[in-house]
Design a protein around this motif. Structure first.
Motif, mmCIF file in Angstrom:
data_model
loop_
_atom_site.group_PDB
_atom_site.id
_atom_site.type_symbol
_atom_site.label_atom_id
_atom_site.label_comp_id
_atom_site.label_asym_id
_atom_site.label_seq_id
_atom_site.Cartn_x
_atom_site.Cartn_y
_atom_site.Cartn_z
ATOM 1 N N ALA A 188 0.819 -1.200 0.000
ATOM 2 C CA ALA A 188 0.000 0.000 0.000
ATOM 3 C C ALA A 188 0.855 1.252 0.000
ATOM 4 C CB ALA A 188 -0.949 -0.008 1.185
ATOM 5 N N ASN A 189 1.575 1.476 1.052
ATOM 6 C CA ASN A 189 2.331 2.713 1.183
ATOM 7 C C ASN A 189 3.789 2.372 1.460
ATOM 8 O OD1 ASN A 189 3.086 5.331 1.434
ATOM 9 N ND2 ASN A 189 1.971 5.727 3.323
ATOM 10 N N ILE A 190 4.645 2.779 0.564
ATOM 11 C CA ILE A 190 6.074 2.505 0.727
ATOM 12 C C ILE A 190 6.707 3.706 1.419
ATOM 13 C CG2 ILE A 190 8.242 2.063 -0.463
ATOM 14 C CD1 ILE A 190 6.707 0.747 -2.674
ATOM 15 N N SER A 191 7.467 3.415 2.466
ATOM 16 C CA SER A 191 8.175 4.468 3.194
ATOM 17 C C SER A 191 9.676 4.256 3.027
ATOM 18 C CB SER A 191 7.796 4.408 4.676
ATOM 19 O OG SER A 191 8.251 3.189 5.236
ATOM 20 N N SER A 192 10.457 5.151 3.586
ATOM 21 C CA SER A 192 11.916 5.016 3.500
ATOM 22 C C SER A 192 12.403 3.754 4.192
ATOM 23 C CB SER A 192 12.597 6.228 4.133
ATOM 24 O OG SER A 192 12.309 7.377 3.386
ATOM 25 N N SER A 193 11.724 3.351 5.248
ATOM 26 C CA SER A 193 12.186 2.194 6.013
ATOM 27 C C SER A 193 11.919 0.863 5.304
ATOM 28 C CB SER A 193 11.548 2.189 7.395
ATOM 29 O OG SER A 193 10.151 2.089 7.281
ATOM 30 N N ASN A 194 10.873 0.779 4.483
ATOM 31 C CA ASN A 194 10.585 -0.494 3.827
ATOM 32 C C ASN A 194 10.793 -0.438 2.305
ATOM 33 O OD1 ASN A 194 8.347 0.908 2.868
ATOM 34 N ND2 ASN A 194 6.844 -0.367 3.894
ATOM 35 N N TYR A 195 11.298 0.659 1.805
ATOM 36 C CA TYR A 195 11.420 0.899 0.368
ATOM 37 C C TYR A 195 12.191 -0.200 -0.357
ATOM 38 C CZ TYR A 195 12.098 3.563 -3.944
ATOM 39 O OH TYR A 195 12.095 3.972 -5.243
ATOM 40 N N THR A 196 13.410 -0.476 0.066
ATOM 41 C CA THR A 196 14.242 -1.436 -0.665
ATOM 42 C C THR A 196 13.792 -2.873 -0.443
ATOM 43 O OG1 THR A 196 15.886 -1.362 1.110
ATOM 44 C CG2 THR A 196 16.275 0.038 -0.814
ATOM 45 N N ASN A 197 13.222 -3.183 0.726
ATOM 46 C CA ASN A 197 12.693 -4.539 0.939
ATOM 47 C C ASN A 197 11.551 -4.813 -0.030
ATOM 48 O OD1 ASN A 197 14.415 -5.367 3.003
ATOM 49 N ND2 ASN A 197 13.151 -4.422 4.563
ATOM 50 N N ILE A 198 10.648 -3.851 -0.187
ATOM 51 C CA ILE A 198 9.524 -4.022 -1.110
ATOM 52 C C ILE A 198 10.024 -4.042 -2.551
ATOM 53 C CG2 ILE A 198 7.435 -2.924 -2.007
ATOM 54 C CD1 ILE A 198 6.834 -2.090 0.887
ATOM 55 N N LEU A 199 10.929 -3.153 -2.894
ATOM 56 C CA LEU A 199 11.501 -3.106 -4.235
ATOM 57 C C LEU A 199 12.114 -4.460 -4.603
ATOM 58 C CD1 LEU A 199 12.227 -1.178 -6.657
ATOM 59 C CD2 LEU A 199 14.399 -0.809 -5.493
ATOM 60 N N LYS A 200 12.888 -5.031 -3.696
ATOM 61 C CA LYS A 200 13.518 -6.336 -3.934
ATOM 62 C C LYS A 200 12.466 -7.439 -4.045
ATOM 63 C CE LYS A 200 17.041 -9.418 -1.954
ATOM 64 N NZ LYS A 200 16.408 -10.609 -2.391
ATOM 65 N N SER A 201 11.497 -7.445 -3.140
ATOM 66 C CA SER A 201 10.455 -8.484 -3.161
ATOM 67 C C SER A 201 9.667 -8.460 -4.462
ATOM 68 C CB SER A 201 9.489 -8.297 -1.991
ATOM 69 O OG SER A 201 10.141 -8.504 -0.782
ATOM 70 N N VAL A 202 9.294 -7.269 -4.904
ATOM 71 C CA VAL A 202 8.510 -7.153 -6.136
ATOM 72 C C VAL A 202 9.328 -7.589 -7.339
ATOM 73 C CG1 VAL A 202 7.299 -5.546 -7.661
ATOM 74 C CG2 VAL A 202 6.983 -5.381 -5.196
ATOM 75 N N HIS A 203 10.595 -7.213 -7.396
ATOM 76 C CA HIS A 203 11.440 -7.634 -8.513
ATOM 77 C C HIS A 203 11.714 -9.142 -8.481
ATOM 78 C CE1 HIS A 203 12.209 -3.409 -9.433
ATOM 79 N NE2 HIS A 203 12.659 -3.842 -10.594
ATOM 80 N N ASP A 204 11.817 -9.723 -7.291
ATOM 81 C CA ASP A 204 12.092 -11.154 -7.179
ATOM 82 C C ASP A 204 10.903 -12.010 -7.602
ATOM 83 O OD1 ASP A 204 14.640 -10.670 -6.328
ATOM 84 O OD2 ASP A 204 14.252 -11.111 -4.206
ATOM 85 N N ASP A 205 9.672 -11.529 -7.359
ATOM 86 C CA ASP A 205 8.485 -12.326 -7.684
ATOM 87 C C ASP A 205 7.388 -11.406 -8.227
ATOM 88 O OD1 ASP A 205 6.605 -14.294 -7.962
ATOM 89 O OD2 ASP A 205 6.381 -14.698 -5.827
#
Length: 177
Positions: A51-68
């Protein structure tokens, strides 16, 4: 003194054991068949909500989305970044980027999602924007997630403009050489 003489009928014991074993197998097969026939897709866990990407979860979400990518297709997403373009983007494309700190001496790397927006050229490179859109599968030198933007508005640079590598799994490229 009592003496018991017990005669064991091996054929009878084998038949009883065999019947019990067949009965258990039939029960398991019946339960499995019932579950397959009455399979309900609502029992499956829904795809993760982004839903809402912040600075703290930005790269984790970016990596997860690119991985799957397939797990995230159609998910709504909202986040802030700056407009970043490279020479081979179309007029409707830009990366909504953040600078990821990759070393102790504050070296950074540009990371972000490729976005598609019909009026992308109305936003200058380096301008900070907040977007809302949904994740689709696209192609840019290979299959990648692309954000189709529904709404975009200019905003101020956030106080926490930098992001950090995803969890402890990131290996800086300068450590590989």
């Amino acid at each position: 003194m009592f003496i018991f003489n017990i005669k064991i009928n091996k054929k009878l014991i084998f038949k009883i054991f065999f019947c019990i074993l067949v009965f258990i197998i039939l029960i398991i097969a019946g339960i499995s068949t019932y579950r397959i026939i009455n399979y309900n897709t609502t029992d499956v866990a829904p795809p993760p909500k982004v839903a809402n990407i912040s600075s703290s979860n930005y790269t984790n979400i970016l990596k997860s989305v690119h991985d799957d990518i397939n797990q995230y297709i159609g998910q709504k997403i909202t986040f802030t970044g700056y407009v970043y373009r490279v020479y081979d983007f179309s007029e409707t494309q830009f990366v909504l980027a953040r600078d990821m700190i990759v070393s102790s001496d504050n070296q950074t790397l540009v990371v972000g999602f490729l976005c598609d927006y019909k009026d992308a050229m109305s936003f200058k490179d380096g301008s900070w924007v907040n977007i809302s859109g949904r994740i689709v599968k696209g192609d840019y030198h290979g299959e990648i997630p692309i954000i189709e933007i529904d709404s975009i508005k200019a905003c101020q640079k956030p106080n926490d403009e930098f992001v950090y590598p995803p969890d402890d799994t990131f290996i800086p490229t300068n450590a590989l050489f």
